[in-house]
Design a protein around this motif. Structure first.
Motif, mmCIF file in Angstrom:
data_model
loop_
_atom_site.group_PDB
_atom_site.id
_atom_site.type_symbol
_atom_site.label_atom_id
_atom_site.label_comp_id
_atom_site.label_asym_id
_atom_site.label_seq_id
_atom_site.Cartn_x
_atom_site.Cartn_y
_atom_site.Cartn_z
ATOM 1 N N SER A 4 0.835 -1.197 0.000
ATOM 2 C CA SER A 4 0.000 0.000 0.000
ATOM 3 C C SER A 4 0.876 1.256 0.000
ATOM 4 O O SER A 4 1.983 1.252 0.521
ATOM 5 C CB SER A 4 -0.924 -0.013 1.218
ATOM 6 N N PRO A 5 0.381 2.346 -0.591
ATOM 7 C CA PRO A 5 1.155 3.593 -0.683
ATOM 8 C C PRO A 5 1.517 4.121 0.709
ATOM 9 O O PRO A 5 0.745 3.973 1.654
ATOM 10 C CB PRO A 5 0.210 4.560 -1.386
ATOM 11 N N SER A 6 2.692 4.746 0.792
ATOM 12 C CA SER A 6 3.128 5.288 2.080
ATOM 13 C C SER A 6 4.087 6.455 1.859
ATOM 14 O O SER A 6 4.572 6.673 0.761
ATOM 15 C CB SER A 6 3.826 4.211 2.909
ATOM 16 N N PHE A 7 4.325 7.196 2.938
ATOM 17 C CA PHE A 7 5.367 8.221 2.958
ATOM 18 C C PHE A 7 5.845 8.397 4.385
ATOM 19 O O PHE A 7 5.195 7.948 5.327
ATOM 20 C CB PHE A 7 4.885 9.550 2.353
ATOM 21 N N ASP A 8 7.009 9.029 4.542
ATOM 22 C CA ASP A 8 7.580 9.269 5.866
ATOM 23 C C ASP A 8 7.495 10.759 6.190
ATOM 24 O O ASP A 8 7.664 11.602 5.318
ATOM 25 C CB ASP A 8 9.056 8.851 5.913
ATOM 26 N N VAL A 133 3.441 6.960 7.340
ATOM 27 C CA VAL A 133 2.003 7.041 7.103
ATOM 28 C C VAL A 133 1.664 6.137 5.929
ATOM 29 O O VAL A 133 2.271 6.245 4.860
ATOM 30 C CB VAL A 133 1.564 8.496 6.802
ATOM 31 N N THR A 134 0.702 5.227 6.129
ATOM 32 C CA THR A 134 0.274 4.328 5.062
ATOM 33 C C THR A 134 -1.229 4.474 4.863
ATOM 34 O O THR A 134 -1.965 4.825 5.797
ATOM 35 C CB THR A 134 0.590 2.851 5.396
ATOM 36 N N GLY A 135 -1.661 4.186 3.641
ATOM 37 C CA GLY A 135 -3.086 4.265 3.319
ATOM 38 C C GLY A 135 -3.406 3.436 2.100
ATOM 39 O O GLY A 135 -2.517 2.879 1.454
ATOM 40 N N LYS A 136 -4.700 3.343 1.793
ATOM 41 C CA LYS A 136 -5.123 2.546 0.649
ATOM 42 C C LYS A 136 -4.919 3.287 -0.673
ATOM 43 O O LYS A 136 -4.615 2.689 -1.689
ATOM 44 C CB LYS A 136 -6.591 2.156 0.806
ATOM 45 N N LYS A 137 -5.137 4.626 -0.646
ATOM 46 C CA LYS A 137 -5.058 5.398 -1.888
ATOM 47 C C LYS A 137 -4.061 6.549 -1.743
ATOM 48 O O LYS A 137 -3.919 7.131 -0.675
ATOM 49 C CB LYS A 137 -6.438 5.984 -2.219
ATOM 50 N N ARG A 138 -3.418 6.875 -2.847
ATOM 51 C CA ARG A 138 -2.472 7.999 -2.858
ATOM 52 C C ARG A 138 -3.182 9.321 -2.571
ATOM 53 O O ARG A 138 -2.611 10.217 -1.961
ATOM 54 C CB ARG A 138 -1.763 8.087 -4.202
ATOM 55 N N ASP A 139 -4.423 9.449 -3.016
ATOM 56 C CA ASP A 139 -5.183 10.678 -2.771
ATOM 57 C C ASP A 139 -5.359 10.917 -1.273
ATOM 58 O O ASP A 139 -5.302 12.056 -0.804
ATOM 59 C CB ASP A 139 -6.551 10.618 -3.452
ATOM 60 N N ASP A 140 -5.563 9.839 -0.517
ATOM 61 C CA ASP A 140 -5.698 9.967 0.937
ATOM 62 C C ASP A 140 -4.391 10.477 1.546
ATOM 63 O O ASP A 140 -4.403 11.313 2.452
ATOM 64 C CB ASP A 140 -6.067 8.620 1.574
ATOM 65 N N LEU A 141 -3.263 9.971 1.044
ATOM 66 C CA LEU A 141 -1.967 10.410 1.567
ATOM 67 C C LEU A 141 -1.724 11.886 1.252
ATOM 68 O O LEU A 141 -1.196 12.627 2.080
ATOM 69 C CB LEU A 141 -0.839 9.552 0.994
#
Length: 163
Positions: A4-8, A133-141
């Motif tokens: 799943s998409p994530s960023f720090d 931070v992780t989520g299902k969709k990039r838009d949420d991130l």
């Protein structure tokens, strides 16, 4: 399917830029006429800096010069921890420290903000002095990044490893 998409979320400072700002401030203090004869000096010892001057006003003015040089080099002033001017003998000193990393209480506040106001399905995990931070969709991130940019947590935040 990939993970799943994530960023720090990190709080880091480019040490080379801090050194460049220090060198520029040192040169300016040595050449400016209003600092001549006041014994005003910016010194570096390890990761800390010290501003020394004969008067409190000149010490504060030297701090402003150093802050100006940091801002010109795109270093957030939230990363600078400046103490109060204190008298040491006949001189005044200001101790400065460059702060990196997100403290645990601020990381918890950021995590809570994401949990309370962020999109559903987005999780934040504290990993040492940073958050993932992780989520299902990039838009949420991207919505989480926008949410955090609006809030002031007292730390300079950068968003890295966006995948």
């Amino acid at each position: 399917m990939a993970a799943s998409p994530s960023f720090d979320i990190v709080s880091k400072v480019d040490r080379q830029e801090v050194d460049n700002a220090f060198n520029q401030a040192e040169k300016e203090l040595a050449t400016r006429f209003d600092f001549r004869g006041t014994g005003t000096v910016v010194a570096k010892s390890g990761e800390a800096f010290t501003i020394t001057s004969e008067t409190e006003e000149r010490a504060t003015a030297a701090l402003d010069v150093f802050k100006e040089k940091l801002v010109k080099r795109n270093i957030s002033l939230k990363s600078l921890d400046a103490g109060e001017p204190r008298q040491s003998g006949k001189t005044y000193k200001i101790d400065l420290k460059v702060v990196e990393g997100i403290e645990s209480d601020k990381a918890k506040a950021i995590s809570k903000k994401i949990r309370d106001e962020g999109p559903k399905g987005v999780q934040a995990q504290i990993q040492g002095d940073q958050l993932r931070v992780t989520g299902k969709k990039r838009d949420d991130l991207q919505a989480v990044i926008a949410l955090l940019k609006q809030e002031d947590f007292g730390v300079a935040l950068q968003f890295t490893n966006y995948r």
